[in-house]
Motif scaffolding. Sequence first.
Motif, PDB file in Angstrom:
ATOM      1  N   LEU A 178       1.277  -0.794   0.222  1.00  0.00           N
ATOM      2  CA  LEU A 178      -0.082  -0.683  -0.038  1.00  0.00           C
ATOM      3  C   LEU A 178       0.939   1.545  -0.143  1.00  0.00           C
ATOM      4  N   CYS A 220     -10.248   1.276   1.651  1.00  0.00           N
ATOM      5  CA  CYS A 220      -8.743   0.764   1.961  1.00  0.00           C
ATOM      6  C   CYS A 220      -9.116   0.511   3.118  1.00  0.00           C
ATOM      7  N   LEU A 334      -7.678   0.483  -2.731  1.00  0.00           N
ATOM      8  CA  LEU A 334      -7.076   1.366  -2.796  1.00  0.00           C
ATOM      9  C   LEU A 334      -5.948   0.072  -2.606  1.00  0.00           C
ATOM     10  N   ASP A 335      -6.750  -1.042  -2.050  1.00  0.00           N
ATOM     11  CA  ASP A 335      -5.583  -2.233  -1.426  1.00  0.00           C
ATOM     12  C   ASP A 335      -7.372  -3.759  -1.816  1.00  0.00           C
TER      13      ASP A 335
END
Length: 676
Positions: A178, A220, A334-335
């Motif tokens: 990340l 996230c 994002l992840d």
Amino acid sequence: MAGLSATDAQKSSDMLLKCRYIDEITDSRGVVFATGTPVSNSMTELYTMMRYLQHDAIRGKGLAHFDCWASTFGETQTAIELAPEGTGYRARTRFAKFFNLPELMTLFKEAADIKTSDQLNLPTPTPIYHNEVAQPTEIQKQMVQELSERAARVHAQLVDPGTDNMLKITSDGRKLGLDQRIINPDLPDDPNSKVNMCVNNIVQIYEDGKADKLTQLVFCDLSTPKTGATGAKAAKTAGGNLDSPELNAVERLIDKENPDEPGFTVYDDIREKLVARGIPREQIAFIHEANTETRKKELFAKVRSGQVRVLMGSTFKMGAGMNVQDRLVALHDLDCPWRPGDLEQRSGRIIRQGNRNKEVHIYRYVTESTFDAYLWQTVENKQKFISQIMTSKSPVRSCEDVDETALSYAEIKALCAGDKRIKEKMDLDVDVARLKLMKASHRSQQFRLEDNLLRHFPEQIRQNESFVEGFTADMQTLAEHPHPVNGFAGMEVKGDLLTDKDNAGAAILEAFKDAKGMEPVPIGSYRGFSMSLTVEDFGRDFILTLKGRMNHRVTLGKDARGNLTRIDNALNAMPDRLQNVRNTLDALTAQMETAKAELGKPFPQEDELRTKSARLAELNAELNIDDRTPMEQMAEDAPAVQSAKAERPSVLAKLKAPLSQPCAEDKIKHRNKEER
């Protein structure tokens, strides 16, 4: 076996007992489950669903035990996949091939009414997927290599599980993928990181959608915000920095240090960058700030009206049940979540009835050569199984874990033509690729055995023999410098001979000021051993090294007398260390004998490989398929790497000779080098 969990949970057992009781009093008509993801993670969930809802049915068919159910509908398969550390491949056996799917789904549909999106034809926007790939920094590459080394040590059981384990490595790997600043906030902010790529995309979409007040979601699950002490406590209660109750135990194991330290979070970093780029702070919100149902409703209303343009949160807090789709035009992953059901819940926030946009954009961010690739592959593998059974169409007789994108254009054309030989060819593709990889591994193992017998084992044996001599000598030195009865042997620190324990301990603490880094600073001697100090682990640990024939390291603390006890304990532990070295020496000798027996053995499946390769070539010629799949390329390229070694003459003849001769030659060479 990978992919299967053998553990149970008390709440699951409680649920099963309640379902069984209601079934008894309602003739199996009193329990109704409603879910969009009945199978969210692995195939065990399908069995679990049937056990909850169809216990009597599967028991009547002899499928009540999982082993019976699995042997009827599934088979284990060995496949090549990315290692979790992202730096290589490994063979893994998992439950990923299924048979008798029509019968399985017919049985399941006695209790399940499956409706898929292609049946419902709901007025939802068309998703456009964007894969944003960020290149790793040199620091990230180095950290990934360290994770790989840590994983190798854990796998080889060279480290205490309490010190390091795969949970810690996986957690560090996810954080590293990340943003490197999650590992260490003092590391530089890479302008090309996926976090900054996300910020750029958010700003661009924000500007493009200003007129219509279009909104965006950012998902996230890591590095979630902790606003103040209360927020930190709440975050820990809800799962800490991982923001998921399933991973709460993992979080407690991993992040015991500095629990109340706010540190760096990706959420705050993104918000500050968006504000700096011109987005008003009041138009950016965290789901974590709405810590009551009333506040959540107010926040969701603001997103629907366009007052809040960017909403950030985790899958757990912002997944199922959130309706803010009215103006949503973009979603940023994002992840990667662990479960494909979570990924589907994320997408379901924007691909939803009531969204006024005809097209929406879903951005998925990946940092190359990190854990990201493995995590996305894991979710993809899980989703393949779910997609194969949760379909409105009639399921095929059997299905495999085959990636469609791995097929060549010619193979797709042949598949569309309905040629029955394609099924045979696809089976042979997998078998031949697997056998070639196994053969390449066999040849590599043979070369490795040669290298081990010529170099590694002799060097390790000589080294451990020298360790035995060193420990024996140091134990003799220690015996020659004993403590007097109920007394203290004395310690020399900076030229002063100290016979009082308190003074000696205080002198060592005073010597801390002289240690500046990894360069050893001599401070004196104790019981026949010279002492030196170093500072390690970024200035957190003071290490005292007692040197005789061997080095004996002690991590010092702030207690004067306690440090003397630690030093004596380290010296008194020499017999145990000596025994460990002798055990290692015995193991090396046994490994050398085993290697001699294994060296020179042929590949056991050579005939099978030759037969299947010939048939595959014949099918390729008949079907006019010349392209190789990536699996074939990887399998065929692997032995090519070893071609140079393959031309090397065998060392079997040399190995039959006693090992004392090469050892003697090595000693002569070593003596000559010293004389020079």
